[in-house]
Every structure is written in structure tokens, then in C-alpha cells.
Write a protein that holds these residues in place. Structure first.
Motif, PDB file in Angstrom:
ATOM      1  N   GLN A 101     -18.049   6.209 -71.214  1.00 46.29           N
ATOM      2  CA  GLN A 101     -19.512   5.816 -72.102  1.00 46.29           C
ATOM      3  C   GLN A 101     -20.476   5.727 -70.855  1.00 46.29           C
ATOM      4  O   GLN A 101     -20.346   5.158 -69.810  1.00 46.29           O
ATOM      5  N   SER A 102     -21.707   6.092 -71.312  1.00 46.89           N
ATOM      6  CA  SER A 102     -22.844   6.160 -70.431  1.00 46.89           C
ATOM      7  C   SER A 102     -23.104   4.728 -69.909  1.00 46.89           C
ATOM      8  O   SER A 102     -23.639   4.424 -68.825  1.00 46.89           O
ATOM      9  N   ASN A 103     -22.672   3.605 -70.621  1.00 45.05           N
ATOM     10  CA  ASN A 103     -23.232   2.330 -70.349  1.00 45.05           C
ATOM     11  C   ASN A 103     -22.147   1.768 -69.429  1.00 45.05           C
ATOM     12  O   ASN A 103     -22.299   0.645 -68.788  1.00 45.05           O
ATOM     13  N   LYS A 104     -20.989   2.451 -68.872  1.00 45.98           N
ATOM     14  CA  LYS A 104     -20.114   2.302 -67.826  1.00 45.98           C
ATOM     15  C   LYS A 104     -20.457   2.924 -66.636  1.00 45.98           C
ATOM     16  O   LYS A 104     -19.432   2.801 -65.705  1.00 45.98           O
ATOM     17  N   ALA A 105     -21.195   3.824 -66.521  1.00 46.60           N
ATOM     18  CA  ALA A 105     -21.525   4.592 -65.360  1.00 46.60           C
ATOM     19  C   ALA A 105     -21.926   3.791 -64.149  1.00 46.60           C
ATOM     20  O   ALA A 105     -21.690   4.052 -62.949  1.00 46.60           O
ATOM     21  N   LYS A 106     -22.611   2.494 -64.366  1.00 49.45           N
ATOM     22  CA  LYS A 106     -22.633   1.633 -63.259  1.00 49.45           C
ATOM     23  C   LYS A 106     -21.317   1.574 -62.496  1.00 49.45           C
ATOM     24  O   LYS A 106     -21.183   1.367 -61.153  1.00 49.45           O
ATOM     25  N   PHE A 107     -20.197   1.362 -63.360  1.00 50.75           N
ATOM     26  CA  PHE A 107     -18.734   1.226 -62.333  1.00 50.75           C
ATOM     27  C   PHE A 107     -18.325   2.177 -61.588  1.00 50.75           C
ATOM     28  O   PHE A 107     -18.187   1.979 -60.548  1.00 50.75           O
ATOM     29  N   VAL A 108     -18.728   3.386 -62.033  1.00 52.72           N
ATOM     30  CA  VAL A 108     -18.154   4.536 -61.442  1.00 52.72           C
ATOM     31  C   VAL A 108     -18.844   4.741 -60.140  1.00 52.72           C
ATOM     32  O   VAL A 108     -18.674   4.997 -59.010  1.00 52.72           O
ATOM     33  N   ALA A 109     -20.291   4.426 -60.254  1.00 50.63           N
ATOM     34  CA  ALA A 109     -21.080   4.556 -59.168  1.00 50.63           C
ATOM     35  C   ALA A 109     -20.998   3.603 -58.117  1.00 50.63           C
ATOM     36  O   ALA A 109     -21.052   3.890 -56.775  1.00 50.63           O
ATOM     37  N   GLN A 110     -20.330   2.446 -58.573  1.00 50.03           N
ATOM     38  CA  GLN A 110     -19.912   1.678 -57.475  1.00 50.03           C
ATOM     39  C   GLN A 110     -18.822   1.782 -56.512  1.00 50.03           C
ATOM     40  O   GLN A 110     -18.680   1.608 -55.290  1.00 50.03           O
ATOM     41  N   PHE A 111     -17.736   2.316 -57.163  1.00 56.02           N
ATOM     42  CA  PHE A 111     -16.337   2.529 -56.366  1.00 56.02           C
ATOM     43  C   PHE A 111     -15.717   4.010 -56.420  1.00 56.02           C
ATOM     44  O   PHE A 111     -14.883   4.143 -55.563  1.00 56.02           O
ATOM     45  N   ALA A 112     -15.967   4.820 -57.563  1.00 53.16           N
ATOM     46  CA  ALA A 112     -15.238   5.991 -57.532  1.00 53.16           C
ATOM     47  C   ALA A 112     -15.781   6.955 -56.395  1.00 53.16           C
ATOM     48  O   ALA A 112     -16.959   7.133 -55.998  1.00 53.16           O
ATOM     49  N   SER A 113     -14.686   7.891 -55.937  1.00 52.20           N
ATOM     50  CA  SER A 113     -15.021   8.889 -55.057  1.00 52.20           C
ATOM     51  C   SER A 113     -15.103  10.069 -55.836  1.00 52.20           C
ATOM     52  O   SER A 113     -15.658  11.077 -55.442  1.00 52.20           O
ATOM     53  N   GLU A 114     -14.678   9.976 -57.210  1.00 50.21           N
ATOM     54  CA  GLU A 114     -14.830  11.328 -57.913  1.00 50.21           C
ATOM     55  C   GLU A 114     -14.443  11.153 -59.404  1.00 50.21           C
ATOM     56  O   GLU A 114     -14.157  10.017 -59.725  1.00 50.21           O
ATOM     57  N   PHE A 115     -15.293  11.954 -60.295  1.00 50.49           N
ATOM     58  CA  PHE A 115     -15.381  11.740 -61.901  1.00 50.49           C
ATOM     59  C   PHE A 115     -15.161  12.981 -62.323  1.00 50.49           C
ATOM     60  O   PHE A 115     -15.677  13.942 -62.231  1.00 50.49           O
ATOM     61  N   GLN A 116     -13.706  13.046 -63.083  1.00 49.50           N
ATOM     62  CA  GLN A 116     -13.243  14.383 -63.536  1.00 49.50           C
ATOM     63  C   GLN A 116     -13.555  14.575 -65.150  1.00 49.50           C
ATOM     64  O   GLN A 116     -13.250  15.743 -65.601  1.00 49.50           O
ATOM     65  N   ALA A 117     -14.429  13.848 -65.679  1.00 46.77           N
ATOM     66  CA  ALA A 117     -14.707  14.038 -67.318  1.00 46.77           C
ATOM     67  C   ALA A 117     -16.163  14.106 -67.612  1.00 46.77           C
ATOM     68  O   ALA A 117     -16.454  13.502 -68.581  1.00 46.77           O
ATOM     69  N   LEU A 118     -16.888  14.708 -66.727  1.00 48.71           N
ATOM     70  CA  LEU A 118     -18.275  14.843 -67.174  1.00 48.71           C
ATOM     71  C   LEU A 118     -18.430  16.033 -68.209  1.00 48.71           C
ATOM     72  O   LEU A 118     -18.209  17.110 -68.083  1.00 48.71           O
TER      73      LEU A 118
END
Length: 259
Positions: A101-118
Motif C-alpha cells: 500500500q502506498s502509505n507504507k512506502a516509507k518502510f520499504v524506503a528505510q530498510f529494503a534492498s529490493e521490492f518485487q511487487a511494483l
């Protein structure tokens, strides 16, 4: 192509509870990957094994890391974020592989090295804004719905090219390729076309504009069907139960709901 010991989706995988058991499970998955690559005339080094640790508590994840896992896939971003903080003492790269969900993008931006479900511009925009703020970039795969099931996330295949052209505007997103969830079925003849479609879409985009897909990798295949995915060109297979053991609830339970 046949495959020698593919496992059905209801196969009972034993739960690994020691480092040695994790090593055994990983070695068996690696053996199956290598055999599938050889059957397909492919180089084993072109295929990444991504262990999926969703629902697994940190005590067992630590054993898996001790057994050699350095990158882990998680479906739910808040579970992944919590685990990344719990295990900040370990050198783990986290890949978020489930709907965001777009409102949880901040978490991904903080720690993830990869996002596979765009699969939506709204999410791409939110991620880019957060990543710019963090001074980071993120490797992403664009998720395509290849099964025509309403319950599956991912964009319709016919929208892919236009989406990729728009995503190019976001400097912080490094597109690596395409991802899909095949049909949840033990009938390989129904699963294989999903993988074939993703490969075909990748090839079509490359012919139109190769820069849109970066390396053009394909993330497809899970514990029950990764050998078939490799036969059809997978560069990343997402394997959970064959490494960690069977989960208590069916796989469909763990996919987050849409916005």
C-alpha cells in the motif's frame, strides 16, 4: 520438459529447527535448481535463490542465516521491517515481495534492498519520494498478473509497456525485470503458461526499448513449481516452504489485501 521430483503444493515439508537441517534443505533446493538449469541448458549462475521467511520467527531465521542465507524475502512490509530491526546485528538484505500500500512506502524506503511487487504508479511515486528523502535507490521488479485471476495482484499484461515508460521518470527506482505469481495449482500444465507469458512480455519489451527493463530478470516460481519456472527462464525463484518448512495456513492466506 518433465522434471524429476517436482513437489505438489500440498507436499508436507519438514520444519527446519537446526542449522544443520537448514543446510540440508538449502542443499536439496540447490540440487533441484542445478538439475532444472541443466535440463534447460542454462547456466546455474543466472538463477538466484531467494529464501522466503514470511511468518517465520526470528529465532529460526537466525538459524537459516547461520546456514548461509544472506538475503530474505518477506510478503508483508511491516513484518519485514520489524524483523530487519530485530536482526539489525546480522548482515541481511531484505526483499519485499508482496503487495504494498502506498502509505507504507516509507518502510520499504528505510530498510529494503529490493521490492518485487511494483504494479501501480501511486506506489512508484510514493517510493520515489521516500527514497529521495533517504538518499537511497531501490531495485524493483514490476509485477504482472499472468493468471488472469482477480485475486492476484500485478498489472494486466497489456498495461506493462506504458507503465514501464512512466516508471522511467523515477530516478530512485532501478527496474530489474518482471515478477509474477502463477496459478496456485499442482497441475504444471496450467502453471507453465504463466511463466511463458512473463518471459514473452520481457522479450517484447526488450524489442521495443531494452532500457525499460534494466537487466530484464524474471522473478517467478515458488516451492511447488520453481523447477518449471527455471525451465521457462526464471532468474529468481522465491522459495519458502522447501527451506523453512510447511506453513500452518494455505499460501493464499499470507497475501495482503488490496488497498
Amino acid at each position: 520438459m518433465g522434471h524429476d521430483n517436482g513437489l505438489s503444493h500440498d507436499e508436507q515439508y519438514s520444519t527446519a529447527t537446526t542449522v544443520e537441517e537448514f543446510r540440508t534443505n538449502i542443499a536439496e533446493v540447490e540440487r533441484r535448481i542445478a538439475a532444472a538449469a541443466e535440463r534447460a541448458g542454462r547456466d546455474r549462475t543466472d538463477i538466484e535463490l531467494l529464501p522466503v521467511s514470511k511468518t517465520v520467527p526470528q529465532e529460526r531465521i537466525r538459524l537459516a542465516v547461520a546456514a548461509g542465507c544472506t538475503k530474505l524475502g518477506e510478503n508483508k512490509v511491516q513484518e519485514a521491517h520489524r524483523k530487519s530491526e530485530e536482526m539489525a546485528d546480522l548482515d541481511i538484505d531484505w526483499a519485499v515481495i508482496g503487495h504494498l500500500q502506498s502509505n507504507k512506502a516509507k518502510f520499504v524506503a528505510q530498510f529494503a534492498s529490493e521490492f518485487q511487487a511494483l504494479d501501480r504508479l501511486k506506489v512508484a511515486r510514493a517510493l520515489d519520494r521516500r527514497l529521495q528523502g533517504e538518499g537511497r535507490t531501490l531495485d524493483v521488479y514490476v509485477q504482472v498478473n499472468t493468471s488472469a485471476e482477480d485475486s492476484k495482484f500485478g498489472m494486466p499484461p497489456e498495461e506493462l509497456l506504458g507503465f514501464l515508460k512512466e516508471v522511467r521518470a523515477f530516478d530512485s527506482l532501478n527496474v530489474q525485470g518482471l515478477m509474477t505469481l502463477a496459478l496456485f495449482s499442482s497441475d504444471i500444465d496450467r502453471v507453465r503458461p504463466c511463466f511463458q507469458m512473463l518471459r514473452s512480455l520481457r522479450d517484447q519489451v526488450r524489442e521495443t526499448d531494452p532500457d525499460l527493463l534494466g537487466p530484464g530478470r524474471l522473478s517467478m516460481g515458488m516451492s511447488g513449481d520453481f523447477e518449471v519456472a527455471i525451465e521457462e527462464g526464471a532468474n529468481c525463484v522465491r522459495v519458502g516452504q522447501a527451506i523453512f518448512g510447511k506453513r500452518a495456513l494455505p499460501d493464499s492466506y499470507y497475501w495482503p489485501e488490496a488497498d
